[in-house]
Design an enzyme around this catalytic site. Structure first.
Site, PDB file in Angstrom:
ATOM      1  N   GLU A 103       0.832  -1.206   0.000  1.00  0.00           N
ATOM      2  CA  GLU A 103       0.000   0.000   0.000  1.00  0.00           C
ATOM      3  C   GLU A 103       0.864   1.253   0.000  1.00  0.00           C
ATOM      4  O   GLU A 103       1.994   1.230   0.486  1.00  0.00           O
ATOM      5  CB  GLU A 103      -0.872   0.034   1.260  1.00  0.00           C
ATOM      6  CG  GLU A 103      -2.159  -0.733   1.143  1.00  0.00           C
ATOM      7  CD  GLU A 103      -3.257   0.055   0.469  1.00  0.00           C
ATOM      8  OE1 GLU A 103      -2.963   0.958  -0.351  1.00  0.00           O
ATOM      9  OE2 GLU A 103      -4.432  -0.223   0.738  1.00  0.00           O
ATOM     10  N   ASP A 104       0.316   2.321  -0.512  1.00  0.00           N
ATOM     11  CA  ASP A 104       0.959   3.620  -0.415  1.00  0.00           C
ATOM     12  C   ASP A 104       0.691   4.242   0.945  1.00  0.00           C
ATOM     13  O   ASP A 104       1.594   4.728   1.607  1.00  0.00           O
ATOM     14  CB  ASP A 104       0.515   4.548  -1.550  1.00  0.00           C
ATOM     15  CG  ASP A 104      -1.003   4.661  -1.680  1.00  0.00           C
ATOM     16  OD1 ASP A 104      -1.740   3.929  -0.988  1.00  0.00           O
ATOM     17  OD2 ASP A 104      -1.468   5.482  -2.496  1.00  0.00           O
ATOM     18  N   ASP A 107      -5.076   5.266   5.664  1.00  0.00           N
ATOM     19  CA  ASP A 107      -5.721   6.450   6.208  1.00  0.00           C
ATOM     20  C   ASP A 107      -6.737   5.996   7.253  1.00  0.00           C
ATOM     21  O   ASP A 107      -6.367   5.682   8.371  1.00  0.00           O
ATOM     22  CB  ASP A 107      -6.378   7.217   5.055  1.00  0.00           C
ATOM     23  CG  ASP A 107      -6.660   8.667   5.366  1.00  0.00           C
ATOM     24  OD1 ASP A 107      -7.031   8.963   6.514  1.00  0.00           O
ATOM     25  OD2 ASP A 107      -6.526   9.508   4.463  1.00  0.00           O
ATOM     26  N   LYS A 135      -1.473   6.820   8.826  1.00  0.00           N
ATOM     27  CA  LYS A 135      -1.957   7.947   9.621  1.00  0.00           C
ATOM     28  C   LYS A 135      -2.643   7.395  10.870  1.00  0.00           C
ATOM     29  O   LYS A 135      -3.850   7.151  10.858  1.00  0.00           O
ATOM     30  CB  LYS A 135      -2.957   8.788   8.826  1.00  0.00           C
ATOM     31  CG  LYS A 135      -2.394   9.488   7.622  1.00  0.00           C
ATOM     32  CD  LYS A 135      -3.498  10.293   6.951  1.00  0.00           C
ATOM     33  CE  LYS A 135      -3.021  10.994   5.711  1.00  0.00           C
ATOM     34  NZ  LYS A 135      -4.132  11.723   5.070  1.00  0.00           N
ATOM     35  N   VAL A 157      -1.859  14.176   2.018  1.00  0.00           N
ATOM     36  CA  VAL A 157      -0.496  14.168   1.493  1.00  0.00           C
ATOM     37  C   VAL A 157      -0.469  13.716   0.035  1.00  0.00           C
ATOM     38  O   VAL A 157      -1.346  12.972  -0.417  1.00  0.00           O
ATOM     39  CB  VAL A 157       0.445  13.277   2.343  1.00  0.00           C
ATOM     40  CG1 VAL A 157       0.588  13.836   3.748  1.00  0.00           C
ATOM     41  CG2 VAL A 157      -0.038  11.837   2.387  1.00  0.00           C
ATOM     42  N   ARG A 169       1.543  12.441  -8.523  1.00  0.00           N
ATOM     43  CA  ARG A 169       2.013  11.076  -8.255  1.00  0.00           C
ATOM     44  C   ARG A 169       3.516  10.935  -8.480  1.00  0.00           C
ATOM     45  O   ARG A 169       4.180  10.158  -7.825  1.00  0.00           O
ATOM     46  CB  ARG A 169       1.283  10.061  -9.139  1.00  0.00           C
ATOM     47  CG  ARG A 169      -0.165   9.853  -8.781  1.00  0.00           C
ATOM     48  CD  ARG A 169      -0.740   8.647  -9.521  1.00  0.00           C
ATOM     49  NE  ARG A 169      -2.179   8.595  -9.442  1.00  0.00           N
ATOM     50  CZ  ARG A 169      -2.879   8.092  -8.430  1.00  0.00           C
ATOM     51  NH1 ARG A 169      -2.246   7.603  -7.391  1.00  0.00           N
ATOM     52  NH2 ARG A 169      -4.196   8.088  -8.456  1.00  0.00           N
TER      53      ARG A 169
END
Length: 183
Positions: A103-104, A107, A135, A157, A169
């Site tokens: 995952e990037d 959240d 986060k 972000v 990106r």
């Protein structure tokens, strides 16, 4: 692309390109150690995880296979919509596979929670998560994330795969946008 190319769009850099590279090498070392006797399938979550997945895969010393899945709970805004849609499913059968979701960012955790449940239901031998960013203040569900690059504040972000309205990106660091960009 560097910070000078972005003019006044960037408010603050949270994680530099050098920090990302260093941390991905550390994560790869941990993954190599933990999976030294098992083949793993990296499952990248499009589109945001493209940069993370590519650099992480290159840093690994153990052979890996890769597949991609696109799920969405974001529109063009800055908050999760809470509704998960599969935009592109995996091409690989997960039965008896050791899956590492890449995952990037995590959240709220709602999308990832859904994804973990979905992939486990397909008969995978194991399903773990590696994320570049998390986060902690935004989490709405309890998640066991095995590999975390950086904890970041509960701010929107961009960069290193993360976008705002499909832009930014290709920024090689993680930053917050100046408010004038998304007002």
């Amino acid at each position: 692309m560097d910070q000078n190319d972005l003019g006044t769009d960037i408010e603050k850099v949270l994680v530099t390109e050098a920090q990302i590279k260093h941390r991905l090498m550390e994560l790869a070392s941990d993954i190599d150690r933990d999976y030294h006797d098992r083949e793993i399938l990296l499952v990248g979550v499009l589109k945001g995880a493209v940069m993370v997945m590519a650099d992480l895969a290159r840093a690994l010393h153990n052979p890996v296979r890769m597949d991609w899945m696109a799920v969405s709970s974001y529109g063009s805004g800055t908050k999760s919509s809470g509704v998960v849609r599969i935009l592109k499913d995996l091409d690989t059968d997960l039965k008896d596979q050791h899956v590492l979701i890449v995952e990037d960012i995590i959240d709220s955790g709602l999308t990832l929670s859904w994804l973990l449940s979905n992939l486990r239901s397909r008969g995978a031998a194991s399903v773990e998560v590696c994320t570049l960013l998390r986060k902690p203040e935004a989490l709405k569900v309890d998640l066991d994330v095995r590999y975390v690059g950086f904890d970041v504040p509960n701010e929107f972000v961009i960069g290193y795969g993360l976008d705002y309205a499909e832009k930014y990106r290709n920024v090689p660091f993680v930053a917050t946008l100046a408010p004038h960009v998304y007002r």
